[in-house]
Design a protein around this motif. Structure first.
Motif, PDB file in Angstrom:
ATOM      1  N   ALA A   2       0.766  -1.281  -0.052  1.00  0.00           N
ATOM      2  CA  ALA A   2       0.639   0.177   0.296  1.00  0.00           C
ATOM      3  C   ALA A   2       0.829   0.924   0.125  1.00  0.00           C
ATOM      4  O   ALA A   2       0.636   2.547  -0.697  1.00  0.00           O
ATOM      5  CB  ALA A   2      -0.949  -0.028   1.179  1.00  0.00           C
ATOM      6  N   GLU A   3       2.234   1.058   0.795  1.00  0.00           N
ATOM      7  CA  GLU A   3       3.208   2.210   0.499  1.00  0.00           C
ATOM      8  C   GLU A   3       3.296   2.045  -0.644  1.00  0.00           C
ATOM      9  O   GLU A   3       4.210   4.061  -0.933  1.00  0.00           O
ATOM     10  CB  GLU A   3       3.489   2.335   1.762  1.00  0.00           C
ATOM     11  CG  GLU A   3       4.895   3.133   2.230  1.00  0.00           C
ATOM     12  CD  GLU A   3       5.454   2.880   3.360  1.00  0.00           C
ATOM     13  OE1 GLU A   3       7.116   3.526   3.089  1.00  0.00           O
ATOM     14  OE2 GLU A   3       5.423   2.370   4.428  1.00  0.00           O
ATOM     15  N   ALA A   4       4.247   1.261  -1.609  1.00  0.00           N
ATOM     16  CA  ALA A   4       5.076   1.749  -2.429  1.00  0.00           C
ATOM     17  C   ALA A   4       3.354   2.020  -3.119  1.00  0.00           C
ATOM     18  O   ALA A   4       4.273   2.899  -4.528  1.00  0.00           O
ATOM     19  CB  ALA A   4       5.314   0.555  -2.678  1.00  0.00           C
ATOM     20  N   ALA A   5       2.173   1.491  -3.360  1.00  0.00           N
ATOM     21  CA  ALA A   5       1.039   2.264  -4.398  1.00  0.00           C
ATOM     22  C   ALA A   5       1.496   3.515  -4.490  1.00  0.00           C
ATOM     23  O   ALA A   5       1.046   4.427  -5.368  1.00  0.00           O
ATOM     24  CB  ALA A   5       0.063   0.707  -4.249  1.00  0.00           C
ATOM     25  N   ARG A   6       1.193   4.225  -2.648  1.00  0.00           N
ATOM     26  CA  ARG A   6       0.991   5.263  -2.735  1.00  0.00           C
ATOM     27  C   ARG A   6       2.044   6.386  -3.172  1.00  0.00           C
ATOM     28  O   ARG A   6       2.584   7.427  -3.581  1.00  0.00           O
ATOM     29  CB  ARG A   6       1.109   6.145  -1.066  1.00  0.00           C
ATOM     30  CG  ARG A   6      -0.565   5.451  -0.469  1.00  0.00           C
ATOM     31  CD  ARG A   6      -0.978   6.203   0.796  1.00  0.00           C
ATOM     32  NE  ARG A   6       0.464   5.422   1.598  1.00  0.00           N
ATOM     33  CZ  ARG A   6      -0.164   4.699   2.133  1.00  0.00           C
ATOM     34  NH1 ARG A   6      -1.313   3.881   2.419  1.00  0.00           N
ATOM     35  NH2 ARG A   6       0.899   4.607   3.146  1.00  0.00           N
TER      36      ARG A   6
END
Length: 84
Positions: free
Chosen positions: A78-82
């Protein structure tokens, strides 16, 4: 695994099912039932209750670790997607 007393009790129950006319053979039957039960249980390769409990605890700890790792991976994804 069942202990000797448990096997003796089962053998006695089996002997009690023998018709009264065969009472003389009951001792032989009891010994035979005991031997057959002992050998049969040994072939099943059963684990003791203690061994089972240890493995259950190990499995529960492993499951908790897997759940935590899955949560961490989801957070990182999720952090990488953001970030993109």
């Amino acid at each position: 695994m069942m202990d000797r007393q448990d096997i003796d009790q089962i053998a006695l129950r089996l002997v009690s099912l023998v018709p009264p006319g065969l009472a003389q053979a009951q001792q032989d039957l009891r010994a035979n039932f005991h031997d057959v039960l002992t050998q049969g249980l040994r072939r099943l390769e059963l684990v003791t209750r203690e061994e089972f409990d240890v493995q259950s605890q190990l499995l529960a700890r492993t499951r908790a670790k897997v759940d935590e790792l899955e949560r961490r991976i989801a957070d990182l994804e999720a952090e990488a997607a953001r970030g993109h």
